[in-house]
Motif scaffolding. Sequence first.
Motif: not given
Length: 436
Positions: A256-257, A259-261, A263, A268, A297
């Motif tokens: 998440l940290l 590749y958060r953009k 996802i 999330i 994820i």
Amino acid sequence: MEIGKIAYLYIILVSLLSIIIFPIISTSLLDHDVFFHLLVSKEMIKEKTPFLLHEPWTTTLETLSYPPLFHWVLVLFSLFGFLPMENLALFFQIIFYPLALLTFYQLTSYMEDRKTGFIAVIILSLYFPFFARTHLAIPEALQHIFIPLVFLSYLKGREKLCGLFSLFLFLNHNLDAFLILLIIGIHWLFYKRGKFAMLNTLLISSPGIILQLYSHFSFTDPIENIFSKLGNTSSIDLSLALLSSGILFLIGVWALLKYRKGINPLLILWFLGTLIILFSYRAARFPAYLGPPASIIIAMALLKEFKTEGRFSLAFPIVGLIAISIYTSAIFFPFCYDFYGPGINEVEESSYQWIKSNLTGRSIFFVGSHGYKLVYFTDQKVIRDGGGGEYLFSNLPHYSPDEGWRLIRDFGEYRTRRWGIYQVWEDYKLYVRVIE
């Protein structure tokens, strides 16, 4: 062969393999929860009612606030003569797992692509908590089939279908349906207002919402007790839940940290929303609910890491951690004991037969917190505190009741081993209250 067909074939093969690895799934009912739901369905048929307001097998007539959908399914299939109720439960224990993987794959393929869906299915199928809970004939297993369908219909903009599946969630299982609706509501508020008629979804699901609100706030628990349960969990359940899900959770947080953009915000919210279950009084159920969003994820991160060029890829260390998780998620999962042995072993079965044959009439048994199997097989009544009861039935080794009880029958011990180091030992004994 295209990736979609490979994914379907994998789901079929891993489902068949699960029955081979755990043949007990096809030969015996597991977990006392299964017998509770069979007992509720049996009482519905006996009383000719679609709703049970109390547990008729207890002396205190304790309230029964469990949603009825799963019980309705058992009753309807039994009444139409498809299978006896016990065999129907066995059938559910075989088909729920592949159905849960199938709906999960459909959701992931729509959110991302079929390759991501296939990788996510592989990760989820190797995660023991999800495997364990979907291999039981319980409402939670059915819930894991419905949840992806709710998200899928929401993403497709099918308001009425989303409302219908949400209604099924509310009618099938307690409290987690509110979490799924909350996740959708937050996403809708920031991303889909004007594009999705949320009112239609709420109207269709409203009967289930009303039923749960009524049963929890007006019928069973005051409002303050509902909120007091947040954070009120067993330290053992909390620690085991973290140990069994820790690897998957940490990899998911890292992904998440990093590749958060890329996802989907709904994914999330789904991943982070499961933390509510962890810090509620149902912490033991957290690992199974974490599995689906974490697997998606991690699958996305793995595919990106495999494509990296000119720098060190973390793909292979992640694969190694997932392999370790296969073991840790099994030995630490709070419900792993469900797979140690049969739901009814030969010693336990003989004890129930003896009780049914030798204790005439409907006696009262002190059984502690459960006793569903005893009631189901002997048609006796139970009491859950030490203030009453004519008999005491125990399967705990080295158990010695307080004064006032006399041993009248020792049925013997039952031992079973799973995964080498673990052993379950049960010692079945029947006591009678001494009347001075």
